[in-house]
Design an enzyme around this catalytic site. Structure first.
Site, short mmCIF file in Angstrom:
data_model
loop_
_atom_site.label_atom_id
_atom_site.label_comp_id
_atom_site.label_asym_id
_atom_site.label_seq_id
_atom_site.Cartn_x
_atom_site.Cartn_y
_atom_site.Cartn_z
CG HIS A 171 -3.37 2.75 -4.80
ND1 HIS A 171 -3.29 1.44 -5.16
CD2 HIS A 171 -3.78 2.75 -3.50
CE1 HIS A 171 -3.64 0.67 -4.12
NE2 HIS A 171 -3.94 1.45 -3.11
CG HIS A 202 -7.23 2.52 1.06
ND1 HIS A 202 -6.08 2.70 1.80
CD2 HIS A 202 -6.84 1.94 -0.11
CE1 HIS A 202 -5.04 2.24 1.11
NE2 HIS A 202 -5.47 1.77 -0.04
CD GLU A 307 -0.81 -1.03 5.14
OE1 GLU A 307 -0.19 -0.87 4.08
OE2 GLU A 307 -0.67 -0.30 6.12
CG HIS A 362 -9.92 -0.65 -0.21
ND1 HIS A 362 -9.16 -0.52 0.92
CD2 HIS A 362 -9.11 -1.21 -1.15
CE1 HIS A 362 -7.94 -0.97 0.68
NE2 HIS A 362 -7.88 -1.40 -0.57
#
Length: 629
Positions: A171, A202, A307, A362
């Site tokens: 990640h 994700h 994001e 997420h």
């Protein structure tokens, strides 16, 4: 200068960063180019979700990228090491190394060896320090890793997944390869479909997490929904050696509060604006112009908005939902900083996967992406079909046909490169792993011509928590990508054999500090995407001791329609291209990421959905308890 010489220079930059001894570089001796960095104090926890931290990191990695040559680059790095925050230094130097042309073939050492304190519980680090002091004449000292919880907490069953060292390192590494504030115009290198890749990578983590939950007898996760809800607790048991402070613990029942830079209302407002854009079918850019969320680019545009990367079409209006949500949750125990507590693990890409709320957050983001996908028409028969190509059978070849065995394997992590010690100290731990297996796909090419195809392989659980068959539209969001590769089909029968260790999702091995010092894994021809990729030992879900039923999906699509063109076959850094893309080139597949499971499926079961170029095969995944001697 050879690549191996460069590698040695790079490694020295990353050693001993948690050391307490530090003499600041006098102002008069500093390179004037570094005057805008050094704002975030040393000893603080750096977060690449935090706007100000990210801005300073960008200043530094852009400056390093512009260094005249390799020796100028090293000169700037050595000075920056003495001036800037330790975590920010590692992030910025790593981004620069991954993207400078004169660093081809050079690797960034594993983050888990630079900052082992972000991966190993504080209790274990403490025992390692004591063992080092009492080492006698031993060359290598070993300690066992401590658990961070117990069975009173149901989530403890998934600690093996959430706290897996290489999964957390993946990640971190993904966010190095795709920094949120990457400026394509500055670097002259576009990050193709970066927003879509953010959404897909994700989504795949959430799908994998839900698979593991079913494997361990837990229900699938309930997505985070509402910004006032009470959250589950989490205690990370990590202490930063750079700051001396423990990562914050979240007690059961806490909820989000305003922090110094952003209000919870801001997050709610941004979500509403993004949903409004989806429902009206367009976003409004900085100039007030409406940009359509079309089939080809819609998901990419939304990924950048959510994001909140540099590519966001209107950050002022749509805000920074993903990054600030991470920060607000990380500061839940001390939102206004009155107790001067360090943030929780959600603040940091190396640690956020450890927290159950990461996946629920997420899944909430993914629900927004799915809302957009629901507005696209379901794939038609013609869009799915590859006329004349018939898959006759698919088999998983392993010790027992169509059964994959998983188990826990022992491994160790070296501490002495990241922590000043008298000698080598290794932490022993266990991680999930699986036996190697092959896919065997028998295909009949009835077209009478040679055909180029893309093979797409996915895996999903067949039954839900209650033992009911999962309908396809629910199951599609749990399908994890296992592999994707090009294959040539001759007229008549073809048998495609593909080994699990060739997966386009995983990275096989990340060289350790010691291996890099010895020149192992260093070289111009290294194909792996600069160590970005899902760990190969985590490719297959855990399964159950009795054997859990999964469906293996294989699809062959027409490569002529998938090909993006213009990309060289010998990609640089392209091992795990499904999750990481290909460096400096287009994402090597024209179709939507996750195709054909990225859109609503109206048919309930595979038999109604599948075309001749697809196959659904029942397989079992069986977890075998390891016998330690």
């Amino acid at each position: 200068m050879t690549v191996k010489d460069k590698q040695k220079e790079i490694l020295t930059l990353f050693k001993g960063l948690t050391s307490l001894s530090h003499t600041p570089l006098p102002e008069a001796e500093r390179d004037p180019r570094l005057h805008d960095v050094g704002i975030l104090e040393r000893g603080h926890l750096f977060s690449c979700f935090h706007e100000a931290h990210l801005h300073e990191a960008q200043e530094l990695y852009e400056l390093l990228w512009e260094a005249k040559d390799f020796s100028d680059f090293i000169h700037l790095c050595k000075q920056a090491r003495e001036i800037v925050n330790e975590g920010l230094f590692v992030f910025a130097v790593s981004v620069a190394v991954l993207h400078r042309d004169d660093c081809h073939g050079v690797r960034v050492p594993p983050i888990q060896e630079i900052f082992p304190d972000r991966f190993i519980p504080a209790e274990t680090i403490n025992r390692a320090l004591k063992a080092d002091l009492q080492r006698g004449d031993q060359d290598v000292v070993s300690v066992e890793i401590e658990h961070t919880g117990n069975i009173i907490d149901p989530e403890f069953k998934l600690a093996y997944f959430r706290e897996d060292i290489e999964t957390n390192a993946h990640h971190w590494h993904w966010h190095l390869v795709y920094p949120a504030n990457w400026r394509s115009d500055f670097f002259g290198k576009a990050k193709d479909r970066k927003g879509e890749l953010f959404a897909y990578m994700h989504q795949q983590m959430c799908a994998r997490y839900d698979c593991e939950r079913l494997c361990t007898g837990l229900q699938r996760m309930a997505p985070f929904q509402n910004f006032e809800e009470e959250l589950e607790g989490y205690a990370p048991h990590l202490v930063s050696l750079v700051s001396g402070a423990p990562y914050g613990t979240r007690s059961e029942g806490m909820h989000m509060h305003d922090v110094n830079d952003v209000d919870v209302l801001d997050l709610i407002r941004w979500r509403e604006r993004i949903l409004n854009a989806i429902h009206t079918g367009h976003v409004t850019d900085y100039n007030g112009k409406e940009v359509k969320l079309d089939e080809e680019h819609g998901i990419d545009i939304l990924g950048s908005l959510i994001e909140s990367s540099h590519d966001s079409m209107n950050k002022r209006y749509y805000g920074s939902l993903h990054n600030w949500s991470h920060v607000v949750i990380a500061r839940i125990h001390d939102p206004d900083g009155r107790f001067m507590e360090a943030p929780g693990v959600m603040d940091d890409t190396t640690t956020s996967l450890r927290d159950p709320i990461f996946y629920r957050l997420h899944r909430f983001m993914d629900n927004i992406f799915q809302d957009y996908k629901h507005r696209l028409h379901p794939y038609t028969h013609d869009e799915l079909d590859f006329p004349g190509i018939h898959i006759l059978s698919t088999t998983v070849k392993s010790k027992v046909a169509n059964v994959i065995h998983t188990t826990l394997k022992q491994d160790s992590l070296e501490l002495h490169h990241g922590i000043p010690l008298k000698g080598s100290v290794k932490v022993k731990y266990e991680h999930l792993d699986h036996d190697q297996f092959d896919y065997s796909i028998v295909v009949d090419n009835k077209t009478g011509k040679d055909k180029h195809a893309t093979a797409r392989i996915f895996l999903a659980p067949k039954y839900d928590e209650l033992g009911n068959r999962i309908i396809l539209d629910e199951q599609r969001r749990m399908y994890i990508e296992m592999d994707k590769f090009r294959v040539d089909l001759h007229p008549g029968k073809n048998t495609i054999t593909r080994s699990s260790d060739k997966s386009s999702v995983t990275i096989t091995h990340v060289p350790t500090f010691d291996e890099l010092e010895a020149g192992i894994g260093v070289g111009e021809n290294d194909s792996e995407f600069c160590s970005c990729g899902w760990p190969s030992h985590m490719l297959v879900p855990r399964g159950t001791t009795r054997g859990m039923k999964f469906q293996l999906f294989v699809m062959l699509t027409d490569f002529e329609k998938d090909d993006v063109g213009g990309s060289s076959q010998a990609h640089l850094c392209s091992d795990a291209l499904s999750y990481c893309g290909v460096k400096d080139e287009k994402y090597p597949d024209k179709r939507a990421m996750g195709f054909p499971f990225d859109r609503t499926i109206t048919q309930r079961f595979p038999t109604q959905f599948s075309t001749h170029n697809m196959s659904f095969t029942d397989i079992r995944i069986q977890f075998v308890e390891a016998k330690h001697h």
